[in-house]
Design an enzyme around this catalytic site. Structure first.
Site, mmCIF file in Angstrom:
data_model
loop_
_atom_site.group_PDB
_atom_site.id
_atom_site.type_symbol
_atom_site.label_atom_id
_atom_site.label_comp_id
_atom_site.label_asym_id
_atom_site.label_seq_id
_atom_site.Cartn_x
_atom_site.Cartn_y
_atom_site.Cartn_z
ATOM 1 N N THR A 1 43.172 9.726 -44.691
ATOM 2 C CA THR A 1 44.197 10.803 -45.300
ATOM 3 C C THR A 1 42.507 12.220 -45.365
ATOM 4 O O THR A 1 43.033 13.348 -44.910
ATOM 5 C CB THR A 1 44.166 10.396 -47.173
ATOM 6 O OG1 THR A 1 43.012 9.921 -46.954
ATOM 7 C CG2 THR A 1 45.436 10.003 -46.555
ATOM 8 N N THR A 2 41.245 11.747 -45.367
ATOM 9 C CA THR A 2 40.305 12.527 -45.310
ATOM 10 C C THR A 2 40.703 13.118 -43.492
ATOM 11 O O THR A 2 40.277 14.395 -43.781
ATOM 12 C CB THR A 2 39.027 12.118 -45.788
ATOM 13 O OG1 THR A 2 38.818 11.409 -46.462
ATOM 14 C CG2 THR A 2 37.996 13.314 -45.555
ATOM 15 N N ASP B 1 43.893 0.464 -48.561
ATOM 16 C CA ASP B 1 43.638 1.360 -47.970
ATOM 17 C C ASP B 1 43.754 0.391 -46.360
ATOM 18 O O ASP B 1 44.000 0.342 -45.105
ATOM 19 C CB ASP B 1 41.913 2.082 -46.968
ATOM 20 C CG ASP B 1 42.038 3.142 -47.927
ATOM 21 O OD1 ASP B 1 43.265 3.703 -48.394
ATOM 22 O OD2 ASP B 1 41.414 4.721 -47.765
ATOM 23 N N ASP C 1 37.683 8.615 -51.774
ATOM 24 C CA ASP C 1 39.843 8.274 -50.977
ATOM 25 C C ASP C 1 40.704 10.243 -51.088
ATOM 26 O O ASP C 1 40.149 10.726 -52.023
ATOM 27 C CB ASP C 1 40.454 7.285 -51.232
ATOM 28 C CG ASP C 1 41.588 6.971 -50.942
ATOM 29 O OD1 ASP C 1 41.580 7.205 -49.678
ATOM 30 O OD2 ASP C 1 43.091 6.750 -51.673
HETATM 31 P P1 ADP Z 1 40.133 8.343 -43.746
HETATM 32 O O1 ADP Z 1 40.168 8.824 -45.161
HETATM 33 O O2 ADP Z 1 40.010 9.148 -43.161
HETATM 34 O O3 ADP Z 1 39.877 7.809 -43.706
HETATM 35 P P2 ADP Z 1 36.707 7.660 -44.326
HETATM 36 O O4 ADP Z 1 36.036 8.188 -44.976
HETATM 37 O O5 ADP Z 1 37.914 6.359 -44.238
HETATM 38 O O6 ADP Z 1 37.748 8.747 -44.136
HETATM 39 O O7 ADP Z 1 36.591 8.222 -42.978
HETATM 40 C C1 ADP Z 1 37.137 7.528 -41.715
HETATM 41 C C2 ADP Z 1 36.040 7.496 -40.669
HETATM 42 O O8 ADP Z 1 34.846 7.145 -40.790
HETATM 43 C C3 ADP Z 1 37.089 7.297 -39.462
HETATM 44 O O9 ADP Z 1 36.989 8.442 -38.554
HETATM 45 C C4 ADP Z 1 35.858 5.875 -38.914
HETATM 46 O O10 ADP Z 1 36.175 5.571 -37.012
HETATM 47 C C5 ADP Z 1 34.511 6.318 -39.487
HETATM 48 N N1 ADP Z 1 34.135 4.932 -39.376
HETATM 49 C C6 ADP Z 1 34.311 4.227 -40.028
HETATM 50 N N2 ADP Z 1 33.556 3.116 -40.118
HETATM 51 C C7 ADP Z 1 32.603 3.681 -38.939
HETATM 52 C C8 ADP Z 1 30.800 3.043 -38.504
HETATM 53 N N3 ADP Z 1 31.283 1.307 -39.041
HETATM 54 N N4 ADP Z 1 31.111 3.676 -37.947
HETATM 55 C C9 ADP Z 1 31.226 4.714 -37.590
HETATM 56 N N5 ADP Z 1 32.367 5.751 -37.394
HETATM 57 C C10 ADP Z 1 32.785 4.809 -38.698
HETATM 58 MG MG MG Z 2 39.356 5.701 -44.424
#
Ligand code: ADP
Ligand code: MG
Length: 557
Positions: free
Chosen positions: A98-99, A390, A65
């Site tokens: 957040t990332t 989240d 996270d």
């Molecule tokens: P954040 O802290 O930004 O939420 P995450 O590690 O949760 O970081 O990653 C979020 C990213 O992963 C977003 O761009 C989201 O659209 C993408 N994402 C989530 N699930 C999938 C999936 N099943 N296939 C492709 N991309 C995905």
């Molecule tokens: Mg996320």
């Protein structure tokens, strides 16, 4: 600050302070910002990796996270702190993304660096970035998909997207169902308050054993074993005080001259306690939750009446019990009436993984829920908890706004193309800044690809051509590497996740770029690892003012 007065330099800064000006200041801030973004980059997306952080006392956090990583890391640079703030704002406003927000901020700085080297002025860059961000927000609103709050399936998909790639992924279906139910249950005319969703972490059992209690669960036992452990159709009283005789009354110095007098005192005290219990009995209370202590004698009388009582109930728990059962806390039992009582179909002491808990359930309109999270170890549950937070955030945001976007890099690729078009209509050097902004957004699909072990260039080329062909929901399938329709795949994120990230990332980048002078009341080093406690607060506090100052100077040049 040294100014020439005749040939005598006028020294207004203390000897210990350190000053970095002009291009050096800009470059230092950009490096610091980029370093922060770089530190979380590999955690992005479904295939993102986790990080293990160990603090000075040996505490371990394993997480994926963004905001948790950044707040747990001991970040010690004022410019870096401003990027961390981007994550914190994102966490407060949406609870997810957040990332992404931090990675975009880092990329905006990186692209800006290239333009600064070509002698594009920071103010021009700032203007271009702001225009691009405004245009991007509009473009996102145009492609956003309307979601009805009754659409359970899409809400669950949104909840699941937020959990993808986290510790919670294995039990995603169950957990997203629980999250959607939880958020819906606590929603009322004032909106959705996350506080009404309590999470009870229980070590032992598997994640799949997690469940939702529509009501309140508190990790306490009833105060005495002689009390019933289950009360059906319970009238619930909340006492905001103690069921004790005030200490001072006993402690007051009394000269006891004969044993009868002492006996009298004790009897008097017992009578007072009995009266308190009688007041509860008279109004018909069956379960009593007390903020402070319950005297042994009072426990005895309560047990005799078959009342289940719990003492030292946390304030936050008492609030939720009040909300769930409709009880009104009373601080003085002399005032209690039937109207103060709430109702629960069941108040029961049950064991989960060896620990006793009191469940207050079967209420008419819960409005407060408890999510029992199970997991093999504490670290596992903690990370599941973060994913759940989240997830709760995105479901709440979606119900509030009713608008979502497809995920998997689709919005960023679309925006990047749209902004390149828009750049043509922007004259002057700002055009270069808008183009840089467009390029910067592609860092999201690029990083998703990289983290999935795919070739980022190939992936981007494919994504761009799909978007060119009008497929606005084309995103990257991180599992297969294919370009797929993210809507069809059910990968959705709330619109606000993206608009908020763009806004915070742009503002933070612009603020850092406009600074041309850093004056620190002490040492200022990016790679300084001494544990100087004053450092973060000192220059960090000063930086707030610096932003404005740098801006002013920028404008003058
Ligand atoms: P954040 O802290 O930004 O939420 P995450 O590690 O949760 O970081 O990653 C979020 C990213 O992963 C977003 O761009 C989201 O659209 C993408 N994402 C989530 N699930 C999938 C999936 N099943 N296939 C492709 N991309 C995905
Ligand atoms: Mg996320």
């Amino acid at each position: 600050m040294a100014q020439q007065m005749g040939n005598q330099p006028l020294i207004v800064l203390s000897e210990d302070s350190q000053r970095t000006s002009g291009k050096d200041a800009q470059s230092m801030n950009i490096q610091a910002g980029k370093a922060v973004a770089e530190s979380v980059r590999t955690t992005l997306g479904p295939k993102g990796m986790d990080k293990m952080l160990v603090d000075s006392t040996g505490n371990v956090v394993v997480t994926n996270d963004g905001v948790t990583l950044l707040t747990e890391m001991d970040i010690d640079h004022p410019a870096a702190d401003m990027i961390v703030e981007v994550a914190e704002t994102q966490e407060d406003e949406v609870g997810d993304g957040t990332t992404s927000a931090v990675v975009v901020a880092g990329e905006l700085l990186k692209r800006a660096e290239e333009l600064l080297e070509q002698d594009i002025h920071a103010t021009t860059l700032a203007q271009g970035y702001r225009q691009a961000a405004a245009e991007a927000t509009k473009a996102l609103e145009d492609v956003a998909i309307d979601v009805d709050e009754d659409d359970t399936e899409i809400l669950r998909q949104i909840a699941a997207t937020a959990m993808t790639g986290k510790g919670a992924e294995n039990a995603r279906d169950l957990l997203s169902e629980l999250v959607v139910d939880a958020v819906r249950t606590v929603a009322d005319e004032d909106g959705i308050d996350d506080e009404n969703i309590a999470v009870e972490k229980v070590v032992g059992g598997a994640i799949e054993n997690s469940e939702l209690v529509e009501g309140v669960l508190i990790s306490k036992d009833r105060v005495s074993e002689n009390m019933p452990y289950f009360v059906e159709d319970a009238n619930v009283a909340i006492v905001d005080g103690a069921l004790e005789v005030k200490e001072t009354e006993i402690d007051a110095e009394v000269n006891v001259t004969d044993p009868d007098q002492l006996q009298q005192f004790i009897e008097q005290e017992e009578a007072q306690l009995k009266e308190m219990v009688d007041q509860l009995v008279d109004v018909g209370a069956d379960a009593v939750f007390v903020d402070k202590g319950i005297d042994d004698m009072a426990q005895h009388y309560l047990a005799q009446e078959g009342i289940l009582a719990v003492r030292r109930v946390k304030n936050s728990d008492a609030k939720r019990i009040a909300r769930a059962t409709g009880a009104t806390p009373v601080s003085n039992l002399d005032d209690i009436t039937e109207d103060h009582l709430g109702f629960a179909g069941s108040v029961a002491q049950k064991e989960i993984a060896g620990d006793d808990h009191i469940f207050i359930e079967d209420v008419e309109d819960a409005k407060a829920v408890t999510l029992i999270l199970r997991g093999g170890t504490e670290h596992v549950i903690d990370e599941v908890d973060r994913a759940i937070e989240d997830s709760i955030g995105v479901v709440r945001t979606t119900i509030e706004d009713g608008k979502v976007l497809a995920g998997g890099g689709a919005p960023e690729v679309g925006l990047s193309l749209a902004l390149r078009d828009f750049a043509d209509s922007v004259g002057g050097r700002e055009q270069l800044a808008v183009e840089a902004f467009a390029d910067a957004l592609e860092v999201i699909p690029r990083t998703l690809a990289e983290n999935a072990g795919l070739d980022p260039i190939d992936s981007l080329v494919e994504l761009r051509s799909a978007h060119d062909g009008g497929d606005t929901a084309a995103g990257l399938d991180a599992y297969t590497g294919d370009t797929i329709d993210m809507e069809g795949e059910g990968v959705y994120e709330p619109l606000r996740i993206k608009t908020q990230a763009l806004e915070s990332a742009t503002e933070a980048a612009v603020m850092l770029l406009r600074i041309d002078d850093v004056i620190a009341a002490g040492d200022l080093a990016v790679s300084d690892d001494d544990d100087d406690e004053e450092m973060p607060g000192g220059p960090g506090g000063g930086m707030g003012g610096m932003g404005g100052m740098g801006g002013g100077m920028g404008g003058m040049m």
